[in-house]
Design an enzyme around this catalytic site. Sequence first.
Site, PDB file in Angstrom:
ATOM      1  N   ASP A 173      13.187   3.731   2.502  1.00  0.00           N
ATOM      2  CA  ASP A 173      12.303   2.577   2.606  1.00  0.00           C
ATOM      3  C   ASP A 173      13.072   1.333   3.021  1.00  0.00           C
ATOM      4  OD1 ASP A 173       9.876   1.167   2.400  1.00  0.00           O
ATOM      5  OD2 ASP A 173      10.268   0.618   0.326  1.00  0.00           O
ATOM      6  N   HIS A 208       9.926   3.622  -6.498  1.00  0.00           N
ATOM      7  CA  HIS A 208      10.783   3.509  -5.312  1.00  0.00           C
ATOM      8  C   HIS A 208      11.426   2.132  -5.163  1.00  0.00           C
ATOM      9  CE1 HIS A 208       7.003   1.920  -3.640  1.00  0.00           C
ATOM     10  NE2 HIS A 208       7.704   1.403  -2.649  1.00  0.00           N
ATOM     11  N   HIS A 209      11.042   1.157  -6.007  1.00  0.00           N
ATOM     12  CA  HIS A 209      11.715  -0.141  -5.995  1.00  0.00           C
ATOM     13  C   HIS A 209      12.659  -0.313  -7.195  1.00  0.00           C
ATOM     14  CE1 HIS A 209       9.880  -1.884  -2.483  1.00  0.00           C
ATOM     15  NE2 HIS A 209       8.670  -1.549  -2.914  1.00  0.00           N
ATOM     16  N   LYS A 227      -0.321  -0.986  -1.979  1.00  0.00           N
ATOM     17  CA  LYS A 227      -0.449  -2.244  -1.234  1.00  0.00           C
ATOM     18  C   LYS A 227      -1.888  -2.525  -0.817  1.00  0.00           C
ATOM     19  CE  LYS A 227       4.171  -3.071   0.624  1.00  0.00           C
ATOM     20  NZ  LYS A 227       4.992  -3.232   1.855  1.00  0.00           N
ATOM     21  N   HIS A 269       4.104   6.246  -0.522  1.00  0.00           N
ATOM     22  CA  HIS A 269       4.867   5.377  -1.425  1.00  0.00           C
ATOM     23  C   HIS A 269       4.245   3.996  -1.602  1.00  0.00           C
ATOM     24  CE1 HIS A 269       6.230   3.943   2.465  1.00  0.00           C
ATOM     25  NE2 HIS A 269       6.807   2.913   1.877  1.00  0.00           N
ATOM     26  N   ASP A 270       3.617   3.477  -0.562  1.00  0.00           N
ATOM     27  CA  ASP A 270       3.060   2.117  -0.622  1.00  0.00           C
ATOM     28  C   ASP A 270       1.539   2.098  -0.705  1.00  0.00           C
ATOM     29  OD1 ASP A 270       5.242   0.452  -0.800  1.00  0.00           O
ATOM     30  OD2 ASP A 270       5.454   0.156   1.354  1.00  0.00           O
ATOM     31  N   HIS A 294       2.114  -3.744  -6.624  1.00  0.00           N
ATOM     32  CA  HIS A 294       1.686  -2.622  -5.781  1.00  0.00           C
ATOM     33  C   HIS A 294       2.258  -1.299  -6.282  1.00  0.00           C
ATOM     34  CE1 HIS A 294       5.657  -2.869  -3.726  1.00  0.00           C
ATOM     35  NE2 HIS A 294       5.414  -1.629  -3.329  1.00  0.00           N
TER      36      HIS A 294
END
Length: 341
Positions: free
Chosen positions: A272, A243-244, A192, A188-189, A217
Amino acid sequence: MKDAKPHIVLCQHDPDVVRVLSNRLEADFKVSFAHSIDRLHSIALTSLLELTLIASNMSGMGIEQTLETYKSYDSLKDIPVVIVDALGTDFALEEKAFNAGAVDVFQLPMSENALSKRLSNLLKGLSNSYYKQAFHDAMHIIGNAGHFFDEDTESHVWRLAGISRLIAAQLGWDSKDLDELQYAAAMHDTGKIGIPSDILNKPGRLNTAEWEIMKTHAKIGCELLSFSEHPILKMAADVALHHHEKWDGTGYPEGISGEKISLSARIVAVADVFDALTSDRPYKKAWPIDVAFKAIEEDSGSHFDPSVVSAFLSARPEVEALIAHWNEVDVKRSSERAHCD
């Protein structure tokens, strides 16, 4: 190059049997140990298992009830089981075990070569360990790449992935979809990796300009993961991008709301935030678990999909067991690093 060792678990509480079996198997297999079905479940949430060996006298339950309990866990039901009879006293065991779903029954004592050969032959017919392990490791590397420059522990990726799987299991996903989500959530990240480390590790709040950089990101991760048409990577790209996002439309990067956000991204959003709340970060200390659960519940219908929050709350015992497992892993890793220093 030598093939990766297949990962098997011995579910056995007798230390003498554990010692004998481990001495015989560790040359050919990666061996983990579990003293209960619950512990076995925790291992399966965080590892790619090929086979489970369960002692016939593992619990006070009969073999049929033991295997019924085993298969009640989504993380375990598709992992083949071999029953190990170290006592040799139950002559009806084989019929009971096969009827309950075991793939084989091993009667001990057995020579070292015979034990390894029988396990190897079983695994050849059940899976292709070499490529399966390579794929698993590649997903692991991609997931950790997103946190290479920040101060999250390695286990953050797999805690979040495991929590996401637990939520989806409560929502009725089948084992194939659960596997795909667990891999996708771990990535998911990934984006970054494109964020400067001074922003990732800033001990205080980000200013407006820094926050705008941090938010990129999501799109970076999506772009990196969109080069493949593989279903897992397509899901991972979507999860990285969304996801944000928030149920009420106030999230980023696109500001979409409700069911316009994929269910996989809605699930990962809960996992998360919960993992962030219960983890130490450069700018805060971990929240108590009770407080974090309450915070997720309070944000149902605004930040989070209410159905996902309900599934998350229903999975609380399994979530707490998963966190406890990874806390143990982190302590062990810290101890090993200190010893090496």
